[in-house]
Enzyme design. Structure first.
Site, PDB file in Angstrom:
ATOM      1  CB  ALA A   4     -47.351  12.402  18.029  1.00 24.56           C
ATOM      2  CB  THR A   5     -46.343   9.590  13.314  1.00 21.68           C
ATOM      3  OG1 THR A   5     -47.179   8.659  14.001  1.00 21.68           O
ATOM      4  CG2 THR A   5     -45.448   8.827  12.344  1.00 21.68           C
ATOM      5  CB  ALA A  22     -53.963  18.562  17.328  1.00 19.00           C
ATOM      6  CG  HIS A  23     -55.429  12.739  16.138  1.00 22.51           C
ATOM      7  ND1 HIS A  23     -55.928  11.465  16.259  1.00 22.51           N
ATOM      8  CD2 HIS A  23     -54.101  12.601  15.943  1.00 22.51           C
ATOM      9  CE1 HIS A  23     -54.956  10.591  16.132  1.00 22.51           C
ATOM     10  NE2 HIS A  23     -53.830  11.247  15.945  1.00 22.51           N
ATOM     11  CB  THR A  29     -48.003  26.454   3.092  1.00 20.68           C
ATOM     12  OG1 THR A  29     -47.296  27.039   1.997  1.00 20.68           O
ATOM     13  CG2 THR A  29     -49.062  27.418   3.600  1.00 20.68           C
ATOM     14  CB  CYS A  77     -49.701   2.970  14.616  1.00 22.61           C
ATOM     15  SG  CYS A  77     -50.067   4.731  14.557  1.00 22.61           S
TER      16      CYS A  77
END
Length: 395
Positions: A71-72, A208-209, A250, A338
């Site tokens: 998200a960052t 996701a985390h 990738t 953060c």
């Protein structure tokens, strides 16, 4: 046993997610861009199936989903990319306004500072003592400055106080006024429906985390509406055509597969998980406030994520480090991961009027899908015992 109550920082990967990822490290390891053989073709098909699953989760079209590192990165692309798009289109005109709240994550706040130094006007939305925004004031300011405003950035829910913000209301206004609207939904998907259309979002970020998926993978929704006058981001990096050119390189296919399943599980289990976790959160709050009646719960309980408790203890003496540092058998924090450090206290709590002394003696606790009632009782006992130890030593 250490009790883990820091799910706002990260969540353990669900075993079902891990199991889905493993084949893509070994048997199905192809590069999704390598379309000249079966390994690449299979990987490409798996990538697009995952993209569709994520799109369904947020109510988007498949080609509106970009996979990022988290998200960052998604927040940076949304904010800086939209500002770059404006500069490419309008050049040296007087730069427009960008609205953001005092609750925003550093991945919004810091890029906004960069844009401010480059001439963009940054309009800040202040918070009251309950970490809520003055929405009528914001509506008036947006209507008064509609022609000069490029973008509004708003969290769906805050990582420290768990406050839920009315993104659908503000998104509808931004849509009416042709203002780009970015939603940072990172803290919400386990507990709240994510619907880019209900939010009228131009862009939206997820990680996701934060929903029992793998680290290092994020989601960026970018609305594709050729008839809309609202600007959307331009890429910040070059080097490849992956992710429609928005995010070259990738793709991390195993993590993307895990992210898609994490989204599906969040949608399927959200209602049951939310009710159960809210009960455990309330039990935790009750146990601590009964033991320490002067304890202060930061933020509103009315508009709050069901897994969040932010609580301060005025009865504690001043300690060399924030109180969370001393709870060696409980994983909790004093502030956003953060912004953290041994001596860090919450900038958000300061902005809502909490003294530095109380902020340092406050805990941010986040429960998760696998939190148990036994763990809550252990956490209450450890916190009470530790506070009483420090109070006794101060006598």
């Amino acid at each position: 046993m250490t009790v883990y109550l820091d799910h706002h920082a990260t969540t353990p990967t669900d075993p079902r997610v891990l199991a889905a990822m493993l084949p893509y490290f070994t048997e199905q390891f192809g590069n999704p861009s390598g379309l000249s053989h079966s390994y690449g073709l299979q990987a490409g098909d798996a990538l697009e199936a995952a993209r569709q699953q994520v799109a369904t989760f947020v109510g988007a079209k498949r080609d509106e989903i970009v996979f990022t590192s988290g998200a960052t990165e998604s927040n940076n692309i949304a904010l800086l990319g939209t500002a770059r798009r404006w500069t490419e289109r309008f050049g040296q005109r007087e730069k427009p306004l960008i609205f953001l709240s005092d609750a925003e994550h550093p991945s919004i706040a810091i890029p906004a500072q960069w844009l401010e130094s480059d001439g963009f006007g940054i309009e800040r939305i202040s918070l009251d003592s309950q970490a809520e925004m003055d929405i009528p004031d914001l509506v008036c300011r947006l209507r008064a400055n509609a022609q000069r405003t490029l973008m509004v950035c708003m969290q769906l829910a805050n990582s420290e106080t768990g406050t839920i913000y009315p993104v659908a209301e503000i998104g509808a206004l931004c849509h009416e006024l042709h203002i780009a609207f970015h939603v940072d939904a990172t803290q919400a998907p386990l507990w709240l429906p994510i619907d880019v259309n209900a939010f009228h979002a131009t862009t939206l970020a997820l990680s996701a985390h934060k929903m029992h998926g793998p680290k290092g993978t994020g989601i960026l929704f970018i609305r594709h509406d050729p008839d809309s006058p609202t600007l959307t981001p331009t890429p910040l990096m070059g080097g490849g055509s992956q992710e429609n050119g928005m995010r070259p390189g990738t793709q991390n296919l195993p993590a993307i597969i895990g992210t898609a399943l994490a989204c599906r599980l969040a949608a399927e289990e959200r209602t049951a998980d939310g009710a159960r976790v809210a009960g455990l959160r309330d039990e935790l709050a009750r146990g601590l406030t009964v033991a320490f009646p002067d304890a202060v719960i930061h933020g509103t309980m009315q508009h709050r994520l069901p897994n969040n408790l932010s609580i301060g203890f005025p009865c504690l003496p001043q300690l060399p480090h924030p109180f969370a540092y001393y709870l060696t058998d409980i994983a909790v924090s004093a502030t956003s991961a953060c912004c953290s450090g041994h001596h860090a206290s919450s900038k958000l709590l300061a902005k809502i009027g909490v003294s530095q002394a109380l902020a340092r003696n406050s805990l941010r606790m986040g429960l998760g899908r696998f939190t148990t009632e036994d763990e809550i009782q252990i956490a209450i006992a450890i916190i009470v015992q530790t506070i009483n130890k420090f109070r006794h030593q101060a006598l």
